[in-house]
Design an enzyme around this catalytic site. Structure first.
Site, PDB file in Angstrom:
ATOM      1  N   ASP A 223       0.847  -1.176   0.000  1.00 16.60           N
ATOM      2  CA  ASP A 223       0.000   0.000   0.000  1.00 16.60           C
ATOM      3  C   ASP A 223       0.890   1.236   0.000  1.00 16.60           C
ATOM      4  O   ASP A 223       1.986   1.234   0.571  1.00 16.60           O
ATOM      5  CB  ASP A 223      -0.883   0.025   1.246  1.00 16.60           C
ATOM      6  CG  ASP A 223      -1.824  -1.172   1.316  1.00 16.60           C
ATOM      7  OD1 ASP A 223      -2.441  -1.488   0.294  1.00 16.60           O
ATOM      8  OD2 ASP A 223      -1.923  -1.790   2.396  1.00 16.60           O
ATOM      9  N   ASP A 262      -1.323  -2.278  -5.027  1.00 16.03           N
ATOM     10  CA  ASP A 262      -2.273  -2.619  -3.969  1.00 16.03           C
ATOM     11  C   ASP A 262      -3.055  -1.342  -3.643  1.00 16.03           C
ATOM     12  O   ASP A 262      -3.400  -0.593  -4.533  1.00 16.03           O
ATOM     13  CB  ASP A 262      -1.534  -3.209  -2.772  1.00 16.03           C
ATOM     14  CG  ASP A 262      -2.447  -4.037  -1.859  1.00 16.03           C
ATOM     15  OD1 ASP A 262      -3.645  -4.142  -2.152  1.00 16.03           O
ATOM     16  OD2 ASP A 262      -1.960  -4.570  -0.858  1.00 16.03           O
ATOM     17  N   ASP A 266      -4.756   2.364   3.281  1.00 17.95           N
ATOM     18  CA  ASP A 266      -5.521   1.368   4.034  1.00 17.95           C
ATOM     19  C   ASP A 266      -5.441   1.695   5.514  1.00 17.95           C
ATOM     20  O   ASP A 266      -4.365   2.046   6.034  1.00 17.95           O
ATOM     21  CB  ASP A 266      -5.002  -0.048   3.770  1.00 17.95           C
ATOM     22  CG  ASP A 266      -5.490  -0.611   2.429  1.00 17.95           C
ATOM     23  OD1 ASP A 266      -6.181   0.118   1.710  1.00 17.95           O
ATOM     24  OD2 ASP A 266      -5.156  -1.761   2.121  1.00 17.95           O
ATOM     25  N   ARG A 321     -13.669   0.964  -3.761  1.00 17.84           N
ATOM     26  CA  ARG A 321     -13.138   1.191  -2.417  1.00 17.84           C
ATOM     27  C   ARG A 321     -12.826   2.663  -2.168  1.00 17.84           C
ATOM     28  O   ARG A 321     -11.677   3.054  -2.012  1.00 17.84           O
ATOM     29  CB  ARG A 321     -11.880   0.349  -2.163  1.00 17.84           C
ATOM     30  CG  ARG A 321     -12.119  -1.143  -2.217  1.00 17.84           C
ATOM     31  CD  ARG A 321     -10.861  -1.903  -1.824  1.00 17.84           C
ATOM     32  NE  ARG A 321     -11.024  -3.338  -1.999  1.00 17.84           N
ATOM     33  CZ  ARG A 321     -10.051  -4.232  -1.834  1.00 17.84           C
ATOM     34  NH1 ARG A 321      -8.844  -3.816  -1.491  1.00 17.84           N
ATOM     35  NH2 ARG A 321     -10.272  -5.513  -2.006  1.00 17.84           N
TER      36      ARG A 321
END
Length: 443
Positions: A223, A262, A266, A321
């Site tokens: 990430d 990715d 997050d 997302r």
């Protein structure tokens, strides 16, 4: 490392701190009054304001604002940045980033172990010879997969940077940022990251998994920034993109996209009290995930946590997302979502989530229905009021339930956000956010 490059250059420092705001001008013949104002505008000393989202809850988020002179660093290289992070433990520190720092400046080949060969990897694990019913986890160290794992470990060690508690990382001017880096805000409290442009890290060694979906998939790590088991984090005025490596340019192997990205941000594993404001998330697939697992083992650490506020962010051409939520009490307001034809959804309603999405603006192209904005993964109530789609007030739950009756959403998340400084009218959000969000635009 010339860590303290700003010492003795106070006026230069003040001018640089103002560089992101063209409306503010400080002449080099500043009066005493102007000098005092400049000191107050040192971005490295700024803290999250009262009531500015969940990050302001309790002790608030001050980052390294209290740093003494010995713990203020200016960095221009990846080595300097990692050294500054490691210096001084968790004493308050301010790290000022000048220019673009490349964590993978030597290229992917620098991480490859002797004997690793991608062509050999493709030959060994081709579906027509390897099949589709067994993953590669049992492959020995000297196999193509084993050599891939060892090479991936080298990249992992090189590009991840652990951020300690009580730290502010601030970009200086309009062109500060990172390429190929993964910021790890892990198990700490009180971190501020502002005014930085991040080009998503590229996984040099994605893993092929024949058993992932019916057709197999390439899985990647890294990430751009991950908040993992951390509290009181403020991410503000940053820009997250895939830069010169968009998925649209990625090749296909074994009939599947060679995915080297990715997430962009997050927030996982019991993290709590996070505010993400005035950021740009652009040109990415799986963008922002809050809570990374439905499993009961994870839930023990996630229930009652993952309290996150997202406001005045621009989500431009992101596929899904934005965010996907599990467990958290998430307040998303005054964000602008500009989507393309490959759009999947914005808000993912996941396990035990309590999402409030209000006063947001959506710009959808012809042929993309507002019913797609909400995506139901599991049964959880959501509050979605005063949102506008293409300039028109739209009941997102009603349009979703009308068009997708098999995934009926329940309204009313059961809580009312109170930690908001100001909610702009949703109609005004595109004009406000598009011109002020992202790196280089702090005012």
């Amino acid at each position: 490392m010339h860590a303290h490059g700003w010492h003795g250059h106070a006026m230069t420092k003040r001018v640089a701190a103002l560089a992101g705001c063209t409306a503010l001008v400080l002449s080099l013949t500043a009066t005493a009054t102007a000098t005092a104002q400049a000191d107050s505008r040192d971005l490295g000393r700024q803290t999250l304001g009262a009531k500015d989202g969940w990050g302001s809850y309790g002790t608030g988020t001050t980052g390294g604002a209290a740093a003494d002179a010995e713990h203020v660093y200016t960095v221009t290289t990846w080595a300097q940045f990692k050294a500054a992070l490691a210096a001084g433990g968790s004493a308050p520190k301010i790290i000022k980033v000048k220019g673009t720092i490349d964590a993978v400046s030597e290229g992917c080949d620098a991480f490859a172990v002797p004997g690793y060969d991608f062509d050999a990897y493709l030959k060994k694990y081709a579906p027509e010879t390897w099949g589709m019913d067994k993953d590669l986890s049992g492959e020995p160290a000297d196999s193509p997969e084993g050599l891939r794992r060892a090479s991936a470990d080298n990249q992992d060690q090189a590009i991840k940077a652990s951020v300690p508690a009580n730290t502010t990382i601030i970009g200086i001017g309009k062109n500060a940022g990172f390429k190929g880096a993964s910021l790890q805000i892990k198990g700490v409290d009180n971190v501020i990251v502002r005014n930085l442009a991040f080009e998503s890290p590229l996984d040099c060694f994605p893993q092929w998994d024949p058993t992932d979906t019916s057709t197999g998939a390439w899985n990647s790590e890294y990430d751009t920034a991950v908040v993992y088991g951390s509290t009181h984090v403020w991410m503000d005025h940053n820009t997250f993109t895939d830069g010169s490596h968009p998925d649209s340019k990625a090749p296909t192997y074994f009939g599947a996209l060679y995915q080297q990205h990715d997430g962009e941000l997050d927030i996982v594993r019991g993290s709590n009290y996070v505010t993400a404001s005035w950021n740009v998330f652009a040109d990415h697939d799986k963008t922002l995930m809050i809570g990374n697992s439905d499993s009961e083992s994870t839930a023990v650490g996630d229930r009652g946590k993952l309290k996150v506020t997202l406001h005045h962010n621009l989500f431009r051409n992101v596929i899904e997302r934005a965010p996907r939520v599990r467990f958290g009490q998430v307040d998303s307001y005054n964000n602008h979502f500009v989507v393309g034809q490959d759009y999947v959804y914005s808000f993912g309603i996941g396990k035990e989530s309590r999402l409030v999405a209000e006063h947001n603006a959506f710009t959808l192209p012809n042929g993309v229905s507002p019913a797609k904005i909400l995506k139901k993964w599991m049964e959880a109530p959501v509050t979605a009021t005063n949102n506008y789609v293409n300039g028109k007030k739209t009941d997102l739950i009603a349009v979703h339930n009308a068009e997708i009756p098999g995934e009926t959403l329940q309204s009313d998340a059961g809580w009312t956000p109170t930690l908001r400084t100001k909610a702009d009218p949703a109609k005004a959000v595109p004009g406000i956010v598009d011109h002020r969000a992202g790196a280089g635009r702090i005012c």
